[in-house]
Design an enzyme around this catalytic site. Structure first.
Site, short mmCIF file in Angstrom:
data_model
loop_
_atom_site.label_atom_id
_atom_site.label_comp_id
_atom_site.label_asym_id
_atom_site.label_seq_id
_atom_site.Cartn_x
_atom_site.Cartn_y
_atom_site.Cartn_z
N LYS A 84 0.87 -1.19 0.00
CA LYS A 84 0.00 0.00 0.00
C LYS A 84 0.89 1.22 0.00
CE LYS A 84 -4.44 0.92 0.25
NZ LYS A 84 -5.60 0.06 -0.10
N ASP A 105 -7.00 4.42 -4.41
CA ASP A 105 -7.65 4.30 -3.10
C ASP A 105 -8.26 5.68 -2.87
OD1 ASP A 105 -7.61 2.20 -0.69
OD2 ASP A 105 -7.45 4.18 0.21
N1 GLU Z 1 -7.36 0.27 -2.75
C1 GLU Z 1 -8.13 -0.89 -3.05
C2 GLU Z 1 -8.16 -1.81 -1.84
O1 GLU Z 1 -8.20 -1.33 -0.74
C3 GLU Z 1 -7.73 -1.56 -4.34
C4 GLU Z 1 -6.32 -2.01 -4.46
C5 GLU Z 1 -5.93 -2.52 -5.84
O2 GLU Z 1 -6.77 -2.63 -6.72
O3 GLU Z 1 -4.74 -2.82 -6.00
O4 GLU Z 1 -8.20 -3.01 -1.92
#
Ligand code: GLU
Length: 453
Positions: free
Chosen positions: A130, A170
Site C-alpha cells: 500500500k 484508493d
Molecule cells: N485500494 C483498493 C483496496 O483497498 C484496491 C487495491 C488494488 O486494486 O490494487 O483493496
C-alpha cells in the site's frame, strides 16, 4: 486455544506495538488478525517454530520519500510519499495509493497489512502492499493534481514493475490520477508497461468493471451472507456511508438487487432520499462537479441533507436493515453500532478498509448482527485489478458481462473460503475469524514453501 499459544500471541503483539510506536491503526489491524489465530497455531505448530506471525508483521520493504511540487501560483509544497511493500509470497506487491492529509506511515502499514490477507483471500497471485501521500487533493486544480502525480511517480517508478509492485487507486486516487502517474512512468521508463498500474482508463489498458468492482463485489458478498441465512437483499433497506467510488457502485448494485438505498454521506454530512438514492445524480454531483452532497439534496425532490458538524448527527442514525460503511477507517464507532442495533439492523459489511472500530464490532457481535469484514467484503476491487493484470499480460480485453461474471464468482469463492475456515477454526458464522484464518494460512503456506523469507 492453548494457554501457551495465547501467551505467545500476546507477546508477539506487545513486540509489534513496541517496535512500531505511535502507529495506532497498524496496531489495531495487527491485533484484529492476531486475535483470530489461536486455533490456527494450535493446528500448525510449525508456524510458531518458524516465527511466521512475526515475519508477516514486518514489511519486506518500506519506502518514504519527498514529493516537491508547485501550485498554480508558483508556491512550493513538500509532501511525504510512502510505499510499504509488505509481502510478496503470493505475487507482486499489490494495493492502492491513498492521497489524503491523514496519510502517515502507520495508516499505510495498517492498509498494507490488511491487503496481504485480502489479496490472499481472492485466490489470485498477488502479494500485499500500500502507499500514498499526505497530499490533500481537495480544491486543487487539474494542473496541480497532474504536477503532484508526476512528482510522486518520479520517485516511485524505480520501485515498481509488473512483476515487482503494482499500485492502483484508493481514497483520493481515481482514474485521473492513475492516468497522470501512468503517463509519467511511461515517459521515464520508455516502456508501455500496462501491467504496472491498475485502474487505468479503458482506452489505455484498463479493464471493464474495475471502477464498479469494489462496490459491486461488496453487494455480491452481502448477497452471499444473506443467502447463507436463507435471506436476500430484495426489499431490504440499506444505508451506505461515503459517496466515493466504492459507495456509488454499492448503491447501484444494491438497487439492482431490489434493495432500497435510503442514505449516503460525505465529510460534510449525509442525504436521506425517500425515493432511494439516485445514482446518476450522485455521480454528477460527486464525480463530475466534485461538489458537496448538499448539491444532491437541492436537486432531488424528496431528499434532505443533514450536516454532521458539531451536532453529532451521523448517517448511522438513519434506520436500516443493512449498513455498508464505505467511507474510511474507524468511521463506525460504538455509539453508531448501538444505534444500528436499536434500529433493527441485521447485517453490516465493510466496503472501506477497517471502517468499524473494535468496540463497534463487539457491539454488533453481541447483538447477533452479521458482520462482513473489509478484507473479505471489499476484496472485489483488488481481485478485479488482478483481472486487469491478466488482460494486460495477454493483451486482451474482456466484455462487461464476462468481467462481472468473474467478479461474482470470485466473491462467491471468497465467501465460501471465509465460511468454511470459520467452521474449521471453531467459530461458525464468524466472518472475521474465517477471513483472518483463511487469508493467513494461504500466505503462511507459501512463505513456508519459499524457505526462510
Ligand atoms: N485500494 C483498493 C483496496 O483497498 C484496491 C487495491 C488494488 O486494486 O490494487 O483493496
Amino acid at each position: 486455544m492453548s494457554v501457551d499459544v495465547h501467551a505467545d500471541i500476546e507477546r508477539i503483539f506487545e513486540e509489534v506495538a513496541r517496535r512500531n510506536p505511535g502507529e495506532a491503526e497498524f496496531h489495531q489491524a495487527v491485533r484484529e488478525v492476531l486475535s483470530s489465530l489461536g486455533a490456527v497455531l494450535d493446528k500448525h505448530p510449525e508456524y510458531r517454530r518458524m516465527k511466521m506471525i512475526e515475519r508477516i508483521c514486518e514489511p519486506e520493504r518500506q519506502i518514504i520519500f519527498r514529493v516537491p511540487w508547485q501550485d498554480d501560483h508558483g508556491r512550493v509544497h513538500i509532501n511525504r510519499g510512502f510505499r510499504v511493500e509488505f509481502n510478496s509470497a503470493l505475487g507482486p506487491y499489490k494495493g492502492g495509493l491513498r492521497f489524503h492529509p491523514s496519510v502517515n506511515l502507520g495508516i499505510v502499514k495498517f492498509l498494507g497489512f490488511e491487503q496481504i490477507f485480502k489479496n490472499a483471500l481472492t485466490g489470485m497471485p498477488i502479494g500485499g502492499g500500500k502507499g500514498g501521500a499526505d497530499f490533500d487533493p481537495k480544491g486543487r486544480s487539474d494542473a496541480e493534481i497532474m504536477r503532484f502525480c508526476q512528482s510522486f511517480m518520479t520517485e516511485l517508478y524505480r520501485h515498481l514493475g509488473e512483476y515487482t509492485d503494482v499500485p492502483a487507486g484508493d481514497i483520493g486516487v481515481g482514474g485521473r490520477e492513475i492516468g497522470y502517474m501512468f503517463g509519467q512512468y511511461k515517459r521515464i521508463t520508455n516502456r508501455y508497461e500496462s501491467g504496472v498500474l491498475t485502474g487505468k482508463g479503458l482506452s489505455w489498458g484498463g479493464a471493464r468493471v474495475r471502477p464498479e468492482a469494489t462496490g459491486y463485489g461488496l453487494v455480491f458478498f452481502v448477497a452471499e451472507m444473506l443467502a447463507a441465512r436463507g435471506e436476500s437483499l430484495r426489499g431490504r433497506t440499506v444505508v451506505v456511508s461515503g459517496s466515493g467510488n466504492v459507495a456509488v457502485y454499492a448503491v447501484e448494485k444494491a438497487q439492482q438487487q431490489g434493495a432500497r438505498v435510503l442514505a449516503c454521506s460525505d465529510s460534510s454530512g449525509y442525504v436521506v432520499d425517500e425515493d432511494g438514492i439516485d445514482v446518476a445524480l450522485l455521480r454528477q454531483v460527486k464525480e463530475v462537479e466534485r461538489a458537496r452532497l448538499s448539491a444532491y439534496a437541492e436537486r432531488a425532490p424528496r431528499a434532505r441533507h443533514v450536516s454532521t458538524g458539531a451536532g453529532g448527527a451521523s448517517v448511522w442514525d438513519v434506520p436500516c436493515e443493512v449498513a455498508l460503511p464505505c467511507a474510511t477507517q474507524n468511521e463506525l464507532d460504538r455509539d453508531a453500532a448501538e444505534q444500528l442495533v436499536r434500529n433493527g439492523c441485521l447485517l453490516v459489511a465493510e466496503g472501506a478498509n477497517m471502517p468499524t472500530t473494535v468496540a463497534a464490532v463487539q457491539v454488533l457481535r453481541e447483538a447477533g448482527v452479521a458482520f462482513g469484514p473489509g478484507k473479505a467484503a471489499n476484496a472485489g476491487g483488488v481481485a478485479t485489478s488482478a483481472l486487469e493484470m491478466q488482460q494486460n499480460a495477454s493483451r486482451d480485453s474482456w466484455t462487461f458481462e464476462h468481467s462481472e461474471q468473474r467478479l461474482a464468482e470470485i466473491m462467491r469463492d471468497i465467501h465460501a473460503r471465509c465460511f468454511e475456515a470459520a467452521e474449521e477454526y471453531g467459530g461458525p458464522g464468524d466472518y472475521v475469524l474465517g477471513a483472518n484464518c483463511a487469508g493467513f494460512v494461504r500466505v503462511a503456506d507459501a512463505m513456508h514453501d519459499l524457505g526462510l523469507i
